[in-house]
Enzyme design. Structure first.
Site, short mmCIF file in Angstrom:
data_model
loop_
_atom_site.label_atom_id
_atom_site.label_comp_id
_atom_site.label_asym_id
_atom_site.label_seq_id
_atom_site.Cartn_x
_atom_site.Cartn_y
_atom_site.Cartn_z
N HIS A 111 0.82 -1.22 0.00
CA HIS A 111 0.00 0.00 0.00
C HIS A 111 0.85 1.26 0.00
O HIS A 111 0.51 2.24 -0.66
CB HIS A 111 -0.93 0.02 1.22
CG HIS A 111 -2.29 -0.50 0.91
ND1 HIS A 111 -2.82 -0.46 -0.36
CD2 HIS A 111 -3.23 -1.05 1.69
CE1 HIS A 111 -4.02 -0.97 -0.34
NE2 HIS A 111 -4.30 -1.35 0.90
N ARG A 137 -15.23 -3.40 -17.13
CA ARG A 137 -15.04 -4.83 -17.33
C ARG A 137 -15.77 -5.60 -16.25
O ARG A 137 -15.68 -5.25 -15.06
CB ARG A 137 -13.54 -5.15 -17.27
CG ARG A 137 -13.27 -6.64 -17.42
CD ARG A 137 -11.80 -6.93 -17.51
NE ARG A 137 -11.16 -6.87 -16.20
CZ ARG A 137 -9.86 -7.05 -16.01
NH1 ARG A 137 -9.07 -7.25 -17.06
NH2 ARG A 137 -9.33 -7.01 -14.81
N GLU A 150 -7.43 -11.74 -24.67
CA GLU A 150 -6.27 -11.99 -23.81
C GLU A 150 -5.92 -13.48 -23.74
O GLU A 150 -5.03 -13.88 -23.00
CB GLU A 150 -6.51 -11.41 -22.41
CG GLU A 150 -7.80 -11.85 -21.75
CD GLU A 150 -8.03 -11.17 -20.40
OE1 GLU A 150 -7.09 -10.62 -19.82
OE2 GLU A 150 -9.19 -11.19 -19.93
N ASN A 166 -1.30 -8.38 -20.77
CA ASN A 166 -0.75 -9.01 -19.56
C ASN A 166 -1.02 -10.51 -19.56
O ASN A 166 -0.14 -11.31 -19.27
CB ASN A 166 -1.39 -8.40 -18.29
CG ASN A 166 -1.22 -6.91 -18.23
OD1 ASN A 166 -0.41 -6.36 -18.95
ND2 ASN A 166 -2.00 -6.23 -17.40
N ASP A 167 -2.25 -10.86 -19.88
CA ASP A 167 -2.58 -12.28 -19.95
C ASP A 167 -2.19 -12.89 -21.29
O ASP A 167 -1.77 -14.04 -21.34
CB ASP A 167 -4.08 -12.50 -19.70
CG ASP A 167 -4.38 -12.50 -18.21
OD1 ASP A 167 -3.62 -13.16 -17.47
OD2 ASP A 167 -5.33 -11.84 -17.79
N CYS A 195 -5.46 -2.70 -23.49
CA CYS A 195 -5.43 -2.18 -22.12
C CYS A 195 -4.43 -2.90 -21.22
O CYS A 195 -4.40 -2.70 -20.03
CB CYS A 195 -6.83 -2.22 -21.50
SG CYS A 195 -7.53 -3.87 -21.46
C1 PEP Z 1 -4.58 -7.98 -19.24
O1 PEP Z 1 -4.64 -9.19 -19.02
O2 PEP Z 1 -3.81 -7.45 -20.07
C2 PEP Z 1 -5.45 -7.06 -18.49
C3 PEP Z 1 -5.51 -5.77 -18.80
O3 PEP Z 1 -6.16 -7.56 -17.47
P1 PEP Z 1 -5.60 -7.90 -16.00
O4 PEP Z 1 -4.21 -7.34 -15.91
O5 PEP Z 1 -6.55 -7.29 -15.06
O6 PEP Z 1 -5.63 -9.39 -16.00
MG MG Z 2 -6.30 -10.06 -17.96
#
Ligand code: PEP
Ligand code: MG
Length: 564
Positions: A183, A326, A425, A448-449, A496
């Site tokens: 935090h 989302r 993703e 990210n995923d 994103c």
């Molecule tokens: C992603 O997977 O790129 C994403 C934006 O979602 P999160 O990071 O919340 O899994």
């Molecule tokens: Mg994701």
């Protein structure tokens, strides 16, 4: 030189203030007057509540959620019942009973695998410490009013220490422990105070009045460096501040390349307070509102009304600008203890996100109802996470239709024409993006995923972090495929994941034709400045070149050089 974890960017140069808390000594021993101990405990609860409410009044709006979570800990029936029980049954004094129960809670959270939940042990410790000090009639040291500008050096800063920091006089802080998601690190970024955490034993190497120089991006700390170095860092700091000021001039301009290609720059947020930050940083929309945070830091599911309030707040802040909300993406690395989800061998491949929502329809429908109702307050778009097939989109849309009919039936106001899109993703979704494009209004690529699933690299596993690579040719090929398939079907395609804010990749994404990029608030203005200096036609050539390269290393080198 000491190396820690860069927790909040910026350079700080200044005098050290060592922040130390005295060790708390607790005397135990059987008590006779159980009633008196219970009263002392309840008195301390009340005083602690008043103190936290006071700190909350004085802190930034963005941080109040953390203090609200602290107030909730104070009301937790298991905590209160546990301490009362220990006083009654074991004849412990209030301090010893509290310490025992708090330690138990802390151990539970610390044993969790999820990094976010692990860090929440710090919140319990923070509240527990305050309660103990109040029981002992002692005062916690206070960082709210300092006499001169200083750099705080501490073993750890609790969330309430951080919330209270005198923002006029704190040039930055460095700590022995903590990670990027603690935090204090999150709060430092919100407050825009440079910080380095996880330095292990920096408190052992400095004393009050030493000169400290540190870089909150690189995580580098220098103690009493030579004058020339101090001057160099002071100059760098000035340059950074100047550049930041210059960037602020772009707050109301649009994001258009030199040859007229427009890209929408959105912001990723986790709660309504982040939306204010997005607005202040010139966001053209919210490209990703991660609603799971609304479900975390509490003990039961949020109601439809609670959700409606949160979504409405974001929509109202953003006015006409698009807000992509989302639906729940729980599971994987995000746990909800109160849902009692079973432990899994492979949580990222398991019961997660849309899979939970299609299985626990009542949870999903409550959220969809809240979203439909919130839709009348702004420009809302709904996005489903973790989609891997056309069937899932259709099943989710069916529940959305049911939610609409229910609201219609109940005579409740709702927005009937909300655009619905999906996160791309999972590689399967990218591969069939031509088919998925016929089912939805937009795509947002979640790198990210997508990186972890495409290259089979767990995004949380530090051992293989070097393999988690946004420059992997397979990832870039999939991204290009998704953009082209989306455009062929006449829908827009955004991104994103974290890569969307990476200055080395932005030129490539512009050239590939992405319509929208959504990122953390702090990256928006630098990205705008960058895109305003690039030519779309030239970046198309760059993107084609990159797509021909064989290795991630070659791509990374090439694009890094390009953005220098
Ligand atoms: C992603 O997977 O790129 C994403 C934006 O979602 P999160 O990071 O919340 O899994
Ligand atoms: Mg994701």
């Amino acid at each position: 030189m000491y190396k820690g974890i860069g927790a909040s960017p910026g350079i700080a140069v200044g005098k050290v203030l060592l922040f130390k808390k005295e060790d708390i000594v607790i005397e135990s021993g059987a008590v006779d007057d159980v009633e008196k101990e219970q009263n002392r405990f309840h008195g301390a609860l009340k005083k602690t509540r008043e103190q936290i409410e006071e700190i909350k009044r004085r802190t930034l709006a963005e941080q109040q959620a953390i203090l609200d979570a602290h107030l909730m800990i104070l009301e937790d029936p298991e905590l209160i019942g546990g301490v009362e029980g220990a006083i009654r049954a074991e004849k412990l004094n209030a301090e010893a009973a509290l310490e025992k129960v708090m330690n138990m809670f802390i151990a539970i959270f610390e044993s969790m695998e999820n990094g976010y939940m692990k860090e929440r042990a710090a919140d319990i410790r923070d509240v527990g410490e305050r309660l103990l000090m109040n029981l002992l009639g002692k005062e916690l040291p206070n960082l709210a009013k300092l006499k001169e500008p200083v750099i705080i050096v501490a073993h750890d800063l609790t969330p309430s220490d951080t919330a209270q920091l005198d923002r006029e006089n704190v040039l930055g802080f460095v700590t022995d422990i903590g990670g990027r998601t603690s935090h204090s690190a999150i709060m430092a970024r919100t407050m825009e105070i440079p910080a380095v955490v996880g330095l292990k034993d920096i408190t052992q190497h400095v004393k009050n009045g030493d000169i400290l120089v540190f870089d909150g991006e690189e995580g580098i700390v220098l103690v009493n460096p030579e004058d020339a170095l101090v001057r160099e860092y002071a100059r760098k700091r000035e340059e950074q501040l100047q550049a930041k000021k210059e960037l602020r001039k772009l707050i109301n301009s649009s994001t258009i390349s030199t040859d007229g290609r427009k890209v929408e720059l959105g912001c990723n947020i986790g709660n309504p307070k982040d939306a204010k930050k997005a607005d202040e940083n010139g966001a053209e929309g919210i490209g990703l509102y991660r609603t799971e945070f609304l479900y975390m830091d509490r003990t039961s599911l949020p109601t439809e009304e609670e959700q409606l309030e949160a979504y409405k707040a974001v929509l109202e802040i953003m006015g006409k600008r698009p807000v992509i909300i989302r639906t729940l993406d729980i599971g994987g690395d995000k746990e909800l203890p109160y849902m009692n989800l079973p432990k899994e061998m492979n949580p990222f491949l398991g019961y997660r996100a849309i899979r939970i929502c299609l299985d626990r329809k009542e949870i999903f429908k409550t959220q969809l109802r809240a979203l439909l109702r919130a839709g009348i307050y702004g420009n809302l778009k709904i996005m489903y996470p973790m989609i891997s097939s056309v069937e899932e989109v259709r099943a989710a849309n069916k529940i959305l239709e049911e939610a609409k009919q229910e609201l219609q039936h109940e005579g409740k106001d709702y927005a009937s024409n909300i655009a619905v899109g999906i996160m791309v993703e999972i590689p399967a979704a990218a591969v069939i993006s031509d088919m998925l494009a016929r089912e939805v209004d937009f795509f947002s690529i979640g790198t990210n995923d997508l990186i972890q699933y495409t290259t089979a690299v767990d995004r949380m596993n530090e051992k293989i972090a070097h393999l988690y690579n946004p420059f992997h040719p397979a990832l870039l090929r999939l991204i290009k495929l998704v953009i082209d398939n989306g455009h062929k079907a006449g829908i827009w395609v955004g991104m994103c994941g974290e890569a969307a804010g990476d200055k080395r990749l932005i030129p490539v994404f512009l050239g590939m034709g992405l319509d929208e990029l959504s990122m953390g608030a702090g990256s928006i203005l630098p990205a705008r400045k960058q895109i305003q200096s690039l030519s779309y036609e030239e970046m198309k050539v760059v993107a084609d070149q990159v797509l021909q390269m064989d290795t991630a290393e070659e791509i990374e080198k090439f694009v890094t050089k390009l953005c220098k």
